[in-house]
Write a protein that holds these residues in place. Structure first.
Motif, PDB file in Angstrom:
ATOM      1  N   UNK A 288     -10.492 -27.022 -29.071  1.00 59.77           N
ATOM      2  CA  UNK A 288      -9.341 -26.139 -28.983  1.00 59.77           C
ATOM      3  C   UNK A 288      -8.682 -26.341 -27.628  1.00 59.77           C
ATOM      4  N   UNK A 289      -7.457 -25.847 -27.510  1.00 57.49           N
ATOM      5  CA  UNK A 289      -6.741 -25.941 -26.236  1.00 57.49           C
ATOM      6  C   UNK A 289      -5.982 -24.643 -26.003  1.00 57.49           C
ATOM      7  N   UNK A 290      -5.537 -24.460 -24.749  1.00 57.72           N
ATOM      8  CA  UNK A 290      -4.817 -23.248 -24.376  1.00 57.72           C
ATOM      9  C   UNK A 290      -3.544 -23.595 -23.630  1.00 57.72           C
ATOM     10  N   UNK A 291      -2.476 -22.895 -23.947  1.00 60.32           N
ATOM     11  CA  UNK A 291      -1.227 -22.922 -23.199  1.00 60.32           C
ATOM     12  C   UNK A 291      -1.116 -21.567 -22.506  1.00 60.32           C
ATOM     13  N   UNK A 292      -1.083 -21.573 -21.180  1.00 55.19           N
ATOM     14  CA  UNK A 292      -1.255 -20.344 -20.417  1.00 55.19           C
ATOM     15  C   UNK A 292      -0.055 -20.073 -19.505  1.00 55.19           C
ATOM     16  N   UNK A 293       0.344 -18.815 -19.425  1.00 47.29           N
ATOM     17  CA  UNK A 293       1.361 -18.389 -18.469  1.00 47.29           C
ATOM     18  C   UNK A 293       0.704 -17.476 -17.440  1.00 47.29           C
ATOM     19  N   UNK A 294       1.181 -17.564 -16.195  1.00 43.51           N
ATOM     20  CA  UNK A 294       0.515 -16.899 -15.073  1.00 43.51           C
ATOM     21  C   UNK A 294       1.518 -16.014 -14.336  1.00 43.51           C
ATOM     22  N   UNK A 295       1.116 -14.789 -14.052  1.00 40.91           N
ATOM     23  CA  UNK A 295       1.981 -13.842 -13.357  1.00 40.91           C
ATOM     24  C   UNK A 295       1.662 -13.724 -11.877  1.00 40.91           C
ATOM     25  N   UNK A 296       2.468 -12.910 -11.194  1.00 38.97           N
ATOM     26  CA  UNK A 296       2.302 -12.652  -9.764  1.00 38.97           C
ATOM     27  C   UNK A 296       1.720 -11.267  -9.551  1.00 38.97           C
ATOM     28  N   UNK A 297       1.099 -11.072  -8.402  1.00 38.84           N
ATOM     29  CA  UNK A 297       0.591  -9.765  -8.003  1.00 38.84           C
ATOM     30  C   UNK A 297       1.633  -9.055  -7.151  1.00 38.84           C
ATOM     31  N   UNK A 298       1.919  -7.810  -7.483  1.00 38.93           N
ATOM     32  CA  UNK A 298       2.830  -7.002  -6.689  1.00 38.93           C
ATOM     33  C   UNK A 298       2.045  -6.020  -5.822  1.00 38.93           C
ATOM     34  N   UNK A 299       2.578  -5.741  -4.658  1.00 35.33           N
ATOM     35  CA  UNK A 299       1.983  -4.758  -3.757  1.00 35.33           C
ATOM     36  C   UNK A 299       3.070  -3.819  -3.229  1.00 35.33           C
ATOM     37  N   UNK A 300       2.641  -2.632  -2.869  1.00 35.62           N
ATOM     38  CA  UNK A 300       3.513  -1.666  -2.214  1.00 35.62           C
ATOM     39  C   UNK A 300       2.774  -1.120  -1.005  1.00 35.62           C
ATOM     40  N   UNK A 301       3.360  -1.324   0.168  1.00 34.09           N
ATOM     41  CA  UNK A 301       2.733  -0.877   1.418  1.00 34.09           C
ATOM     42  C   UNK A 301       1.319  -1.429   1.563  1.00 34.09           C
ATOM     43  N   UNK A 302       1.145  -2.695   1.160  1.00 32.55           N
ATOM     44  CA  UNK A 302      -0.140  -3.357   1.319  1.00 32.55           C
ATOM     45  C   UNK A 302      -1.164  -3.019   0.257  1.00 32.55           C
TER      46      UNK A 302
END
Length: 340
Positions: A288-302
């Motif tokens: 099997x195989x995977x097609x993957x999408x990757x997100x970003x991490x958000x922060x507020x005041x650290x």
């Protein structure tokens, strides 16, 4: 396969899409599947479905939402002071609530995640799923289609400093097959450094790179994975499965926020040694195989804040020549016949 999936979960939610539908079985933890003309497109592990393990992760297939990173010092797939890979119950076993709204669906569950540093994070997990009424670019092509959009969200409850937790949404879409399948990516930035291969295995002999695309012949025996670096501005990844007459395309967009190394390894150069927008997993002898999408991490005041990953999956079915014509004319990716 399709009837097995439907019979397994009588609460399965189905959204009409093109020539088929998008399927959301709550009993499978938030996974998404698709069918065209009653053919299940995604991988489904029927044995694991019918005989789930009491101790090991049941890799059932479909499109699943995971917390990144998988490995490294902030890993969610390794417990503190352990080398044992696992999938936490909140991702693998917790059954979500699925509600219909405006022709789409929403998947929600509240889960607890533990990272390798021993930090527990209380998280609201959500998937908002919809399907367009039409795919305009398909006019003039003899192709059947299914298309759906997802907004995958991790919203933490409580305050966690980014020095103790990294968390971003990561969508793994799993399909059956390996040998004979050709994966690819389209890039907007011409660069000789578009591929991140620092996962495991050496895929170099299976990859062909040109300034605005790469082609990755799947299969073989060993497991491999590559990432499409944000610096090359990747705009799409996909795969052609000529045996099943399928073209699979996935798109996302770069978001404001922090991208980091998601790899399942020790990340010896640190958690910020890579920043990928897409990834392709070649299961090799796992078939099997995977097609993957990757997100970003958000922060507020650290502190960790709500992060969202927007993805589109377009599945096309038709003769190989027509799939290749669409890919060349509409997506600007030309695949040589010799690769298929």
């Amino acid at each position: 396969m399709l009837s097995i999936l439907k019979d397994h979960d009588p609460d399965l939610v189905e959204i009409k899409s093109g020539c088929g539908s998008v399927l959301i079985p709550p009993a499978l933890g938030g996974r998404i599947f698709c069918q065209i003309d009653e053919e299940l497109i995604h991988r489904l592990d029927v044995d694991a479905l019918r005989h789930p393990s009491d101790t090991e992760y049941d890799n059932l297939g479909g499109n699943s939402l995971w917390p990144a990173p998988e490995g490294g010092p902030f890993a969610f797939n390794y417990p503190p002071q352990s080398e044992r890979w696992y999938v936490q119950d909140g991702i693998a076993r917790t059954i979500p609530q699925v509600t219909l709204s405006d022709g789409g669906a929403r998947v929600d569950k509240r889960i607890m995640l533990l990272n390798r540093k021993g930090v527990r994070v209380d998280v609201n997990y959500s998937r908002i799923i919809s399907s367009p009424d039409a795919v305009p670019d398909l006019d003039g092509y003899a192709l059947k289609w299914v298309c759906y959009h997802t907004e995958d969200i991790f919203a933490p409850n409580g305050d966690h400093r980014e020095q103790e937790v990294l968390l971003a949404p990561w969508s793994l879409e799993q399909f059956p097959g390996a040998d004979g399948i050709v994966a690819f990516g389209a890039l907007e930035q011409a660069t000789g450094d578009s591929i991140n291969s620092d996962f495991y295995g050496d895929p170099a002999d299976r990859i062909i790179c040109t300034p605005y695309r790469f082609v990755y012949r799947l299969g073989g025996e060993g497991r491999q994975q590559i990432g499409a670096k944000i610096g090359s501005r990747p705009r799409m990844i996909g795969a052609l499965d000529a045996r099943r007459s399928l073209l699979l395309l996935r798109k996302t967009r770069q978001e404001p926020g922090l991208y980091f190394n998601i790899a399942d390894n020790e990340q010896a150069a640190g958690p910020f040694s890579a920043a990928d927008l897409y990834s392709i997993f070649n299961g090799g002898d796992l078939n099997f195989f995977e097609l993957e999408t990757i997100g970003a991490m958000n922060t507020t005041n650290g502190c960790l804040a709500t992060s969202a990953l927007y993805s589109e999956t377009l599945i096309l079915k038709g003769c190989t020549a027509e799939l290749l014509r669409y890919l060349s004319e509409r997506e600007g990716v030309r695949l040589e016949i010799s690769l298929i």
